[in-house]
Design a protein around this motif. Structure first.
Motif, mmCIF file in Angstrom:
data_model
loop_
_atom_site.group_PDB
_atom_site.id
_atom_site.type_symbol
_atom_site.label_atom_id
_atom_site.label_comp_id
_atom_site.label_asym_id
_atom_site.label_seq_id
_atom_site.Cartn_x
_atom_site.Cartn_y
_atom_site.Cartn_z
ATOM 1 N N GLN A 1 53.505 16.760 -4.804
ATOM 2 C CA GLN A 1 52.295 16.329 -4.334
ATOM 3 C C GLN A 1 51.777 17.654 -4.724
ATOM 4 O OE1 GLN A 1 52.972 17.808 0.208
ATOM 5 N NE2 GLN A 1 53.224 15.361 0.704
ATOM 6 N N HIS A 2 51.689 18.197 -6.335
ATOM 7 C CA HIS A 2 51.678 18.814 -6.401
ATOM 8 C C HIS A 2 51.147 18.691 -7.970
ATOM 9 C CE1 HIS A 2 51.924 22.044 -3.131
ATOM 10 N NE2 HIS A 2 50.615 22.304 -3.316
ATOM 11 N N GLN A 3 52.139 17.493 -8.285
ATOM 12 C CA GLN A 3 52.068 17.023 -9.230
ATOM 13 C C GLN A 3 52.898 17.554 -10.412
ATOM 14 O OE1 GLN A 3 47.128 16.998 -10.457
ATOM 15 N NE2 GLN A 3 47.550 14.961 -10.434
ATOM 16 N N GLY A 4 54.427 18.385 -10.039
ATOM 17 C CA GLY A 4 54.901 18.838 -10.551
ATOM 18 C C GLY A 4 56.294 17.866 -10.083
ATOM 19 N N MET A 5 57.658 18.659 -10.729
ATOM 20 C CA MET A 5 58.952 18.351 -10.348
ATOM 21 C C MET A 5 59.457 18.913 -10.307
ATOM 22 S SD MET A 5 59.882 16.626 -13.346
ATOM 23 C CE MET A 5 61.329 16.041 -13.162
ATOM 24 N N ILE A 6 61.100 18.847 -10.165
ATOM 25 C CA ILE A 6 61.819 19.874 -9.840
ATOM 26 C C ILE A 6 63.172 18.793 -10.696
ATOM 27 C CG2 ILE A 6 63.259 21.236 -8.392
ATOM 28 C CD1 ILE A 6 61.325 21.400 -6.307
ATOM 29 N N ASP A 7 63.891 20.217 -11.167
ATOM 30 C CA ASP A 7 65.454 19.350 -11.710
ATOM 31 C C ASP A 7 66.231 20.638 -12.170
ATOM 32 O OD1 ASP A 7 64.713 21.069 -14.364
ATOM 33 O OD2 ASP A 7 64.344 19.928 -14.358
ATOM 34 N N CYS A 8 67.636 20.217 -12.009
ATOM 35 C CA CYS A 8 68.467 20.987 -11.477
ATOM 36 C C CYS A 8 69.388 20.607 -13.243
ATOM 37 C CB CYS A 8 69.046 21.032 -10.415
ATOM 38 S SG CYS A 8 70.747 22.186 -10.117
ATOM 39 N N ASP A 9 70.238 22.260 -13.319
ATOM 40 C CA ASP A 9 70.634 22.474 -14.628
ATOM 41 C C ASP A 9 72.060 23.587 -13.940
ATOM 42 O OD1 ASP A 9 72.909 22.298 -16.982
ATOM 43 O OD2 ASP A 9 71.417 23.619 -17.787
ATOM 44 N N SER A 10 73.865 22.572 -13.116
ATOM 45 C CA SER A 10 74.396 23.162 -12.386
ATOM 46 C C SER A 10 75.951 23.702 -13.928
ATOM 47 C CB SER A 10 74.526 22.766 -11.756
ATOM 48 O OG SER A 10 75.031 23.646 -11.306
ATOM 49 N N GLN A 11 76.866 24.405 -13.077
ATOM 50 C CA GLN A 11 77.364 25.023 -14.001
ATOM 51 C C GLN A 11 78.591 25.862 -13.827
ATOM 52 O OE1 GLN A 11 75.725 23.974 -17.108
ATOM 53 N NE2 GLN A 11 75.283 26.483 -17.107
ATOM 54 N N PRO A 12 79.677 25.562 -13.123
ATOM 55 C CA PRO A 12 80.629 27.114 -12.381
ATOM 56 C C PRO A 12 79.656 27.577 -13.363
ATOM 57 C CG PRO A 12 82.571 25.475 -13.043
ATOM 58 C CD PRO A 12 81.019 24.173 -13.468
ATOM 59 N N GLY A 13 79.304 28.906 -12.695
ATOM 60 C CA GLY A 13 78.559 30.380 -12.782
ATOM 61 C C GLY A 13 77.643 30.460 -12.650
ATOM 62 N N ARG A 14 76.726 29.338 -13.536
ATOM 63 C CA ARG A 14 75.512 29.110 -13.411
ATOM 64 C C ARG A 14 74.703 28.621 -13.243
ATOM 65 N NH1 ARG A 14 72.291 27.027 -17.119
ATOM 66 N NH2 ARG A 14 69.530 28.631 -17.555
ATOM 67 N N THR A 15 73.736 27.740 -12.186
ATOM 68 C CA THR A 15 72.965 27.738 -11.275
ATOM 69 C C THR A 15 71.464 27.923 -11.595
ATOM 70 O OG1 THR A 15 74.175 25.878 -9.936
ATOM 71 C CG2 THR A 15 72.518 25.828 -9.637
ATOM 72 N N ASP A 16 70.648 26.812 -12.531
ATOM 73 C CA ASP A 16 69.387 27.238 -12.980
ATOM 74 C C ASP A 16 68.910 25.585 -11.814
ATOM 75 O OD1 ASP A 16 67.128 27.570 -13.675
ATOM 76 O OD2 ASP A 16 66.979 27.182 -15.925
ATOM 77 N N PHE A 17 67.678 26.179 -10.657
ATOM 78 C CA PHE A 17 66.794 24.625 -10.868
ATOM 79 C C PHE A 17 65.574 25.867 -11.021
ATOM 80 C CE2 PHE A 17 69.646 23.964 -7.234
ATOM 81 C CZ PHE A 17 69.311 23.254 -6.560
ATOM 82 N N ARG A 18 64.667 24.538 -11.546
ATOM 83 C CA ARG A 18 63.581 24.486 -12.730
ATOM 84 C C ARG A 18 62.182 24.101 -12.312
ATOM 85 N NH1 ARG A 18 62.808 22.553 -18.358
ATOM 86 N NH2 ARG A 18 63.016 20.284 -17.544
ATOM 87 N N ILE A 19 61.744 25.020 -11.536
ATOM 88 C CA ILE A 19 60.498 23.808 -10.559
ATOM 89 C C ILE A 19 59.054 23.885 -11.810
ATOM 90 C CG2 ILE A 19 58.245 24.414 -8.987
ATOM 91 C CD1 ILE A 19 60.460 25.477 -7.675
ATOM 92 N N THR A 20 58.354 22.815 -12.176
ATOM 93 C CA THR A 20 57.801 22.615 -13.557
ATOM 94 C C THR A 20 56.179 22.071 -12.311
ATOM 95 O OG1 THR A 20 59.421 22.369 -15.011
ATOM 96 C CG2 THR A 20 57.304 21.533 -15.451
ATOM 97 N N LEU A 21 55.595 22.846 -12.588
ATOM 98 C CA LEU A 21 54.157 22.711 -12.382
ATOM 99 C C LEU A 21 53.038 22.648 -13.164
ATOM 100 C CD1 LEU A 21 54.242 24.688 -9.040
ATOM 101 C CD2 LEU A 21 54.323 22.655 -9.165
ATOM 102 N N PRO A 22 51.756 22.055 -13.541
ATOM 103 C CA PRO A 22 50.741 21.812 -14.050
ATOM 104 C C PRO A 22 50.305 22.595 -13.715
ATOM 105 C CG PRO A 22 50.434 19.842 -12.692
ATOM 106 C CD PRO A 22 51.848 20.868 -12.377
ATOM 107 N N LEU A 23 49.387 23.470 -15.050
ATOM 108 C CA LEU A 23 47.670 24.257 -14.728
ATOM 109 C C LEU A 23 47.021 23.859 -15.237
ATOM 110 C CD1 LEU A 23 50.114 27.682 -16.470
ATOM 111 C CD2 LEU A 23 49.076 27.488 -13.664
ATOM 112 N N PRO A 24 45.824 24.029 -15.040
ATOM 113 C CA PRO A 24 44.308 23.551 -15.028
ATOM 114 C C PRO A 24 44.270 24.207 -16.003
ATOM 115 C CG PRO A 24 44.299 25.688 -13.854
ATOM 116 C CD PRO A 24 45.811 25.365 -13.807
#
Length: 364
Positions: free
Chosen positions: A341-364
């Motif tokens: 709804q904020h024109q962005g998206m969330i993706d995930c990169d995960s393996q044992p010992g490290r999980t990274d959720f990345r929220i990307t939102l556009p800036l003006p």
């Protein structure tokens, strides 16, 4: 223009328009210019990359040293080879295979290094699948919730009428208990449906939003829930500007992800070494949903937990899919909906010992 002077906006600023990772280095590997793709890949602000030695990012430095020496003394004009680089500090062991091209410039003391990600296309395909998944989930959720909502109201109303009609008899208390169970379960399902529909019902309250204020609010809320055994580190790029958005919705989205991470870390919390990192970075020339944005912010929520279970990795943003016992499976679905709804998206990169959720939102 003299290539020996390197202000950030000249003469290599055109490299910022490339999706390829490009760095201008000295023959010893010290970086004098890095384009925005390098900045994004390493999750570091440009000022931290420039001045560092790119040799530190290579697992095996032999081929790179040989190429830099050969190209700088004009033994050959360019060199190509495959290598593996680290996308973060050495402790993360986050490796990425790349194709490396080392080329000359007019100045023998400055060389151009291009890094072409072998996994770049794979990541783009994954992001497109995530967006398709979000659209499908949105339609499924809204249709399913409305189909459940109407008969659920009838079931609850019938149970209430039945309770009023019951006459005090020997079985009265037992029958009343049955009607209470029906009403209670109907209310529980109604609450679930309301949560599914919440992002679509509530109008956005748009205002100026600071991503670091959101992170600090979420950090304080989670540390109240987990006062011992959990460390939440800040790694903020304070140059990020405010943007327009719904502050409360974004707090909810970030909170859902951080709470999920904390619950996944329960074993490490018991051991006292659970870690969540909130990292903000600026990204340039970003494509979200087939739309190109000049600037975007990235919020990484990284933990040192066991990782997302393999069997649900491709479905974690689906409703009612949960990797924890007792989880509703709605947290990530709602977070992804709010990001969209904020024109962005969330993706995930995960393996044992490290999980990274990345929220990307556009800036003006």
């Amino acid at each position: 223009m003299n290539p020996k002077s390197l202000p950030n906006d000249t003469p290599y600023g055109c490299f910022d328009l490339l999706a390829t990772l490009v760095a201008v280095v000295r023959p010893d590997g010290v970086c004098e210019f890095a384009n925005t793709a390098v900045e994004t890949l390493f999750n570091l602000p440009r000022r931290a990359v420039q001045g560092s030695n790119l040799l530190e990012w290579f697992v095996d430095t032999g081929r790179l040293i040989e190429a830099l020496e050969g190209v700088s003394r004009n033994a050959f004009s360019s060199s190509r080879f495959d290598a593996v680089i680290r996308r973060g500090p050495r402790t993360h062991d986050d490796l990425l295979p790349v194709h490396v091209i080392v080329s000359q410039t007019e100045d023998p003391e400055r060389l151009v290094i291009e890094l072409i990600e072998n996994a770049q296309q794979t990541r783009q395909d994954r992001e497109e699948r995530n967006l398709d998944q979000v659209h499908a989930t949105k339609e499924l959720t809204r249709n399913l919730a409305h189909e459940i909502k109407n008969p659920l109201g009838g079931i609850r109303g019938a149970a209430q009428l039945l309770a009023l009609e019951l006459q005090p008899t020997a079985l009265w208390s037992e029958l009343e208990e049955y009607t209470e169970v029906i009403i209670h379960e109907a209310d529980r399902l109604q609450s679930l449906v309301d949560r599914l529909l919440a992002p679509y019902r509530r109008a956005q309250v748009v205002g100026d939003v600071n991503i670091h204020e959101i992170c600090e609010r979420v950090r304080s809320l989670v540390l109240v829930q987990f006062p011992r055994g959990l460390t939440i580190q800040r790694d903020y790029d304070i140059s990020l500007p405010d943007f327009r958005g719904d502050r409360e919705q974004l707090i909810q989205a970030v909170l859902n992800i951080v709470q999920n991470a904390a619950h996944a870390l329960r074993d490490r919390i018991a051991q006292g070494d659970a870690l969540i990192v909130l990292r903000t970075r600026v990204a340039r020339q970003v494509t979200i949903g087939k739309q190109r944005w000049r600037l975007a912010l990235e919020l990484h929520i990284e933990d040192n937990g066991p990782g997302v279970p393999e069997e649900i990795k491709d479905r974690i943003f689906f409703p009612l899919v949960s990797g924890t016992d007792g989880g509703s499976g709605l947290g990530l679905t709602l977070a992804q909906t709010i990001a969209q709804q904020h024109q962005g998206m969330i993706d995930c990169d995960s393996q044992p010992g490290r999980t990274d959720f990345r929220i990307t939102l556009p800036l003006p």
